[in-house]
Design an enzyme around this catalytic site. Structure first.
Site, mmCIF file in Angstrom:
data_model
loop_
_atom_site.group_PDB
_atom_site.id
_atom_site.type_symbol
_atom_site.label_atom_id
_atom_site.label_comp_id
_atom_site.label_asym_id
_atom_site.label_seq_id
_atom_site.Cartn_x
_atom_site.Cartn_y
_atom_site.Cartn_z
ATOM 1 N N HIS B 71 -39.466 -24.471 3.135
ATOM 2 C CA HIS B 71 -38.520 -25.175 2.589
ATOM 3 C C HIS B 71 -37.705 -25.129 3.896
ATOM 4 O O HIS B 71 -37.064 -26.246 4.184
ATOM 5 C CB HIS B 71 -37.871 -24.839 1.440
ATOM 6 C CG HIS B 71 -36.522 -25.103 1.284
ATOM 7 N ND1 HIS B 71 -36.142 -25.962 0.765
ATOM 8 C CD2 HIS B 71 -35.410 -24.371 1.512
ATOM 9 C CE1 HIS B 71 -34.910 -26.295 0.690
ATOM 10 N NE2 HIS B 71 -34.241 -25.108 0.970
ATOM 11 N N ASP B 100 -30.103 -50.714 24.783
ATOM 12 C CA ASP B 100 -31.112 -50.015 24.152
ATOM 13 C C ASP B 100 -30.923 -48.447 24.853
ATOM 14 O O ASP B 100 -29.859 -48.298 25.607
ATOM 15 C CB ASP B 100 -32.433 -50.250 24.560
ATOM 16 C CG ASP B 100 -33.512 -50.127 23.515
ATOM 17 O OD1 ASP B 100 -33.577 -48.702 23.167
ATOM 18 O OD2 ASP B 100 -34.161 -51.103 22.919
ATOM 19 N N TRP B 136 -38.186 -18.374 7.694
ATOM 20 C CA TRP B 136 -38.151 -19.440 8.721
ATOM 21 C C TRP B 136 -37.952 -18.731 10.027
ATOM 22 O O TRP B 136 -38.273 -19.220 11.004
ATOM 23 C CB TRP B 136 -37.390 -20.457 8.492
ATOM 24 C CG TRP B 136 -35.878 -20.230 8.921
ATOM 25 C CD1 TRP B 136 -35.065 -19.377 8.130
ATOM 26 C CD2 TRP B 136 -35.064 -20.835 10.038
ATOM 27 N NE1 TRP B 136 -33.877 -19.604 8.674
ATOM 28 C CE2 TRP B 136 -33.963 -20.204 10.066
ATOM 29 C CE3 TRP B 136 -35.493 -21.634 11.019
ATOM 30 C CZ2 TRP B 136 -32.778 -20.418 10.982
ATOM 31 C CZ3 TRP B 136 -34.571 -21.950 11.934
ATOM 32 C CH2 TRP B 136 -33.300 -21.330 11.907
ATOM 33 N N SER B 163 -40.611 -32.878 20.751
ATOM 34 C CA SER B 163 -39.939 -34.144 20.284
ATOM 35 C C SER B 163 -38.332 -33.993 20.564
ATOM 36 O O SER B 163 -37.755 -34.846 21.194
ATOM 37 C CB SER B 163 -40.202 -34.289 18.782
ATOM 38 O OG SER B 163 -39.418 -35.375 18.320
ATOM 39 N N SER B 164 -37.770 -32.850 20.139
ATOM 40 C CA SER B 164 -36.305 -32.811 20.269
ATOM 41 C C SER B 164 -35.848 -32.824 21.686
ATOM 42 O O SER B 164 -34.746 -33.437 22.063
ATOM 43 C CB SER B 164 -35.706 -31.440 19.648
ATOM 44 O OG SER B 164 -36.095 -31.373 18.647
ATOM 45 N N HIS B 247 -28.572 -19.414 16.797
ATOM 46 C CA HIS B 247 -27.309 -19.708 16.670
ATOM 47 C C HIS B 247 -26.897 -21.139 17.272
ATOM 48 O O HIS B 247 -26.176 -21.913 16.683
ATOM 49 C CB HIS B 247 -26.447 -18.460 16.989
ATOM 50 C CG HIS B 247 -25.257 -18.957 16.291
ATOM 51 N ND1 HIS B 247 -24.918 -18.536 14.923
ATOM 52 C CD2 HIS B 247 -23.882 -19.474 16.624
ATOM 53 C CE1 HIS B 247 -23.787 -19.096 14.488
ATOM 54 N NE2 HIS B 247 -23.036 -19.730 15.473
ATOM 55 N N GLU B 249 -28.776 -23.653 17.695
ATOM 56 C CA GLU B 249 -29.481 -24.345 16.628
ATOM 57 C C GLU B 249 -28.579 -24.877 15.358
ATOM 58 O O GLU B 249 -28.437 -26.248 15.085
ATOM 59 C CB GLU B 249 -30.729 -23.730 16.362
ATOM 60 C CG GLU B 249 -31.365 -24.609 15.210
ATOM 61 C CD GLU B 249 -31.845 -25.946 15.336
ATOM 62 O OE1 GLU B 249 -32.263 -26.017 16.553
ATOM 63 O OE2 GLU B 249 -32.100 -26.785 14.426
ATOM 64 N N TYR B 251 -25.524 -25.040 15.261
ATOM 65 C CA TYR B 251 -24.500 -26.090 15.739
ATOM 66 C C TYR B 251 -25.079 -27.468 16.223
ATOM 67 O O TYR B 251 -24.564 -28.380 16.021
ATOM 68 C CB TYR B 251 -23.485 -25.294 16.993
ATOM 69 C CG TYR B 251 -22.698 -24.406 16.579
ATOM 70 C CD1 TYR B 251 -22.225 -24.384 15.393
ATOM 71 C CD2 TYR B 251 -22.789 -23.138 17.219
ATOM 72 C CE1 TYR B 251 -21.477 -23.360 14.670
ATOM 73 C CE2 TYR B 251 -22.156 -22.002 16.722
ATOM 74 C CZ TYR B 251 -21.402 -22.166 15.460
ATOM 75 O OH TYR B 251 -20.601 -21.155 15.029
ATOM 76 N N SER B 262 -15.596 -37.584 12.006
ATOM 77 C CA SER B 262 -14.484 -38.339 12.953
ATOM 78 C C SER B 262 -14.832 -39.782 12.892
ATOM 79 O O SER B 262 -13.796 -40.528 13.378
ATOM 80 C CB SER B 262 -14.738 -37.952 14.171
ATOM 81 O OG SER B 262 -14.828 -36.414 14.151
ATOM 82 N N HIS B 296 -24.904 -11.718 15.911
ATOM 83 C CA HIS B 296 -24.102 -11.509 14.573
ATOM 84 C C HIS B 296 -25.254 -11.778 13.577
ATOM 85 O O HIS B 296 -24.869 -11.481 12.384
ATOM 86 C CB HIS B 296 -22.851 -12.407 14.451
ATOM 87 C CG HIS B 296 -22.972 -13.706 14.441
ATOM 88 N ND1 HIS B 296 -22.232 -14.825 14.922
ATOM 89 C CD2 HIS B 296 -23.935 -14.649 14.031
ATOM 90 C CE1 HIS B 296 -22.746 -15.767 14.846
ATOM 91 N NE2 HIS B 296 -23.765 -15.787 14.012
ATOM 92 N N HIS B 297 -26.309 -12.471 13.922
ATOM 93 C CA HIS B 297 -27.405 -12.734 12.659
ATOM 94 C C HIS B 297 -28.201 -11.293 12.474
ATOM 95 O O HIS B 297 -29.001 -11.145 11.655
ATOM 96 C CB HIS B 297 -28.390 -13.644 13.239
ATOM 97 C CG HIS B 297 -27.783 -14.964 13.341
ATOM 98 N ND1 HIS B 297 -27.703 -15.821 12.132
ATOM 99 C CD2 HIS B 297 -26.940 -15.598 14.321
ATOM 100 C CE1 HIS B 297 -27.022 -16.850 12.489
ATOM 101 N NE2 HIS B 297 -26.682 -16.942 13.660
ATOM 102 N N THR B 322 -13.068 -24.746 15.660
ATOM 103 C CA THR B 322 -13.331 -25.143 14.383
ATOM 104 C C THR B 322 -12.155 -25.791 13.307
ATOM 105 O O THR B 322 -12.071 -26.760 12.638
ATOM 106 C CB THR B 322 -14.453 -24.510 13.528
ATOM 107 O OG1 THR B 322 -15.336 -23.892 14.244
ATOM 108 C CG2 THR B 322 -14.984 -25.112 12.285
ATOM 109 N N LYS B 325 -10.611 -28.504 14.548
ATOM 110 C CA LYS B 325 -11.199 -29.966 14.019
ATOM 111 C C LYS B 325 -10.883 -30.297 12.564
ATOM 112 O O LYS B 325 -10.220 -31.375 12.217
ATOM 113 C CB LYS B 325 -12.837 -29.688 13.963
ATOM 114 C CG LYS B 325 -13.350 -29.575 15.604
ATOM 115 C CD LYS B 325 -14.716 -29.633 15.732
ATOM 116 C CE LYS B 325 -15.009 -31.488 15.654
ATOM 117 N NZ LYS B 325 -15.512 -31.744 17.001
ATOM 118 N N ARG B 444 -32.052 -11.857 -0.992
ATOM 119 C CA ARG B 444 -32.884 -13.022 -0.627
ATOM 120 C C ARG B 444 -34.364 -12.947 -0.469
ATOM 121 O O ARG B 444 -34.727 -11.828 -0.312
ATOM 122 C CB ARG B 444 -31.977 -13.968 0.693
ATOM 123 C CG ARG B 444 -32.355 -13.264 1.592
ATOM 124 C CD ARG B 444 -31.355 -13.619 2.806
ATOM 125 N NE ARG B 444 -32.009 -15.249 3.265
ATOM 126 C CZ ARG B 444 -31.791 -15.650 4.535
ATOM 127 N NH1 ARG B 444 -31.325 -14.949 5.653
ATOM 128 N NH2 ARG B 444 -32.347 -16.868 4.975
#
Lengths: 207, 519
Positions: B71, B100, B136, B163-164, B247, B249, B251, B262, B296-297, B322, B325, B444
């Site tokens: 998932h 283009d 994951w 791809s990315s 991390h 990722e 963002y 915006s 921090h993870h 943040t 924003k 979890r």
């Protein structure tokens, strides 16, 4: 005013440079591995213990202080050995060279080679826990049914943080041969019914 | 490109397989994401169905673990990232006045790597031993020991990464080289800015993930010992490499959403974006900080105190840009002539729920407190508030906002509002109780739980199903808008600013063949 051909060639050039960045970052990912090892060594992270020579270990013994050292050991699930410390815990003075023994017995019907990986807890005290002699410095090979008493000679140096009163030295013993480990259930998750990853209860010993 | 532009193009399947047109490829990305959204959503509903009651009733634990893992992989790599890349393809050339994307053939390839990648990932569920089931994050030693499903997953991640990377190279080249004369950097729409920064993040960290999973692959099959303690490696190393990617990722998932907010908020507040310059700097600061907060993870792996403090303070620092924003969006709305069409509802709700997720993120950043929250449902609630509440709500808002531009038809506003409210009620019902479950200690990724957690879990499951079925309505609205609906004018929204609104709806197949004048 730039022409279309100009834009096209500058697009190509930029794309090539960006691709080089991507390849470099792939390399950086790999470079993190030796960097991590260096950091662990430099700062004594992750419970990795130091190793020193006999003469370097010689230092004044601080009899005013005692530190409790606990010993544990675990034969991981791929290694059908009995493995345990002969002494569960002892009190030492910083600077004093001490020797303890671990016992390993091969319970399988074939010769097996294992490698012990040490870890010290709390991790922060690992740099002050130095080993002069250890069975983990080399691989150990045991014939079927053979048992061996294996020494660890260590010294806790005087630089150990004053707040640390207990240090735990732990070993995980691994089978060095992947196929053999698999045979004894080291890769328990494999293909099929047995989803639980568990050590052999009879063989896991220690504290 | 130098030849004459014409509107005819190959029809049928060939058009989509061989297209190099940014609008076609944008559509492909968005449709792919929509399909994967339902795949990943179905997996989420399997998880929630199992958690409706304590004990085991719907699926066996091993399958449950595969569901939580796949998932997440599907939603991150198959939905949010491709959907934002689709938006980038559709919108960036139209927003900067380019004909283009810079590298149209590469663009085609970037997209067509995705379906095989998704296929590999889904196949992994059906091979002996099942799919990846260790989360994951693919942490070893579990990911080294598990069955061949992991190899499928690793190769899938390789393709997704490729791809990315190609997509982001294209986006950077487009933004740097293809802007219409007069479109200076500080005149670019915020969405273009956030994507430029996101593309650099992707370029920097996707290769690191590729490296991490390659190390896993060689550890599994080729005798290396990067993560194998027996061979002198260390499983914790993987966590560092993974989160060095991971991390930035998150963002990558949220910055384009900030860009969407915006764009939408000024349109419906009928005021220009407040603090445009500070928005740009804040986005860049967030991107920079994302590289120095990864640990921090993993506060609980046994880092030294100095490390915990460094990562804690660095993480808290992210709240500053943040906050800039969020306050800018609020200031944009302040005394605006606001109306609440569906895109605006999504944008306002997105800012609100994302801020809630940011607040729990701040709680999680506190190292000593994190030891309690780590690996509980509190974390699950936190990242769903940020990623669903931020990124996915932004995507839905973006879909409603630009769908009339893309299709030339107005969507059904009444159904849109229904879909919004059902999604919001379902979402909060599903995830708000999970904060309390986590604080009370429910871990979890476990298919069973203690009896006292039953009630909150039942609310959560009901909410998840409401949210899930609301997406069928989304599908209906999208299909209906593509097929029929009131004709939309060039400037769909009266308050909308930007070059894309100067084009007809739908825009011509080749737009801005002649660069527009920028005021």
């Amino acid at each position: 005013m730039t022409t279309k051909a100009d834009i096209k060639s500058s697009n190509r050039r930029l794309a090539r440079n960006l691709l080089i960045v991507a390849v470099a970052m792939f390399g950086f990912g790999y470079a993190l591995s030796p960097m991590y090892d260096l950091m662990c060594k430099a700062f004594g992270l992750n419970g990795k213990t130091g190793r020193i020579e006999e003469q370097a270990a010689a230092q004044p013994v601080d009899t005013s202080r005692t530190v409790t050292v606990e010993f544990t050991g675990l034969a991981t699930s791929g290694l059908p050995w009995e493995f345990k410390p002969l002494v569960k815990k002892m009190e030492v003075h910083p600077g004093e060279t001490t020797e303890v023994k671990y016992l390993a017995r091969n319970l399988a019907q074939e010769e097996i080679t294992g490698q012990a990986i040490p870890s010290v807890s709390p991790g922060i005290s690992a740099t002050h826990f130095n080993k002069i002699e250890c069975f983990c410095f080399t691989q150990q090979t045991l014939r079927p049914g053979e048992s061996r008493e294996m020494p660890v000679r260590f010294v806790v140096d005087a630089g150990l943080d004053k707040d640390v009163h207990t240090i735990t030295l732990s070993y995980s013993f691994f089978n060095t041969d992947k196929l053999s480990a698999k045979k004894y259930g080291g890769e328990a998750l494999g293909q099929g019914e047995n989803h639980a990853h568990r050590a052999h209860p009879a063989m896991a010993s220690g504290s | 490109m130098a030849t004459a532009h014409h509107d005819e193009h190959p029809s049928g399947l060939g058009r989509w397989l061989m297209t190099t047109n940014h609008k076609d490829i944008g559509t492909l990305y968005l449709l792919f994401a929509l399909v994967m959204f339902f795949v990943g959503g179905a997996m989420a509903l399997v998880i929630r169905a199992e958690l409706f009651q304590p004990g085991l009733q719907v699926v066996d634990p091993h399958f449950f673990n595969q569901m939580t893992t796949v998932h997440a992989l599907v939603m991150v790599f198959g939905v949010v990232m491709p959907a934002f890349t689709g938006l980038a393809n559709w919108l960036i050339p139209m927003m900067i006045g380019a004909p283009d994307m810079a590298l149209p053939r590469l663009n085609n390839w970037s997209f067509w790597l995705l379906p095989p990648a998704a296929t590999l990932l889904i196949i992994s569920l059906f091979v002996p031993g099942g799919g990846p089931a260790g989360g994951w994050t693919l942490y070893p030693p579990l990911s080294v020991q598990t069955g061949m499903g992991m190899d499928f997953t690793i190769l899938s991640v390789h393709l997704l990464g490729m791809s990315s990377i190609l997509g982001s190279i294209n986006i950077i080249a487009t933004i740097l080289n293809m802007r219409a004369p007069g479109m200076t950097f500080m005149k670019m729409p915020m969405f273009v800015w956030t994507w430029l920064i996101t593309a650099y993040l992707l370029l920097a960290v996707m290769p690191v993930l590729a490296g991490a999973v390659t190390m896993l692959l060689t550890d599994r099959h080729f005798g290396t010992h990067f993560f194998d303690a027996a061979g002198g490696g260390d499983p914790v190393l993987f966590q560092h490499v993974f989160w060095f990617f991971g991390h930035p990722e998150v963002y990558i998932l949220i910055l384009p959403a900030f860009g969407v907010f915006s764009q939408i908020i000024p349109t419906f507040a009928r005021k220009p974006l407040f603090g445009y310059d500070t928005m740009v700097y804040a986005t860049a600061s967030i991107a920079f900080l994302s590289f120095i907060v990864w640990a921090h993870h993993m506060y609980t792996v046994g880092m030294p105190l100095a490390g915990e403090l460094f990562f804690m303070y660095a993480t808290m620092l992210i709240a500053v840009p943040t906050g800039v924003k969020v306050f800018n969006w609020i200031a944009t709305m302040w005394r605006g002539s606001m109306t609440f069409e569906t895109p605006m509802l999504y944008a306002v709700a997105g800012v609100f729920t994302f801020t809630m997720g940011g607040l729990t993120g701040l709680m999680l950043s506190i190292a000593p407190a994190d030891f309690q929250y780590h690996d509980t449902y509190f974390v699950v609630a936190h990242f769903h508030y940020t990623i669903f509440g931020g990124s996915v709500l932004a995507l839905m808002g973006a879909a409603y906002y630009w769908l009339p531009k893309w299709t030339g038809h107005m969507y059904n506003e009444r159904l849109g509002k229904w879909q919004f409210w059902l999604t919001m009620i379902g979402f909060h019902l599903a995830f708000f109780p999970q904060h309390f479950l986590g604080l009370a200690g429910m871990p979890r990724r476990i298919p069973d739980y203690a009896l006292q957690f039953t009630e909150f879990n039942q609310w959560s499951t009901v909410g998840a199903f409401v949210m899930g079925f609301a997406q069928l309505l989304l599908l209906y609205i999208v299909v209906q808008t593509i097929r029929s609906g009131r004709k939309a004018g060039a400037k769909v929204w009266e308050g909308a600013e930007g070059l894309e609104w100067t084009l007809s709806s739908p825009p011509p197949y080749h737009s801005f063949a002649v660069a527009p004048d920028i005021k």
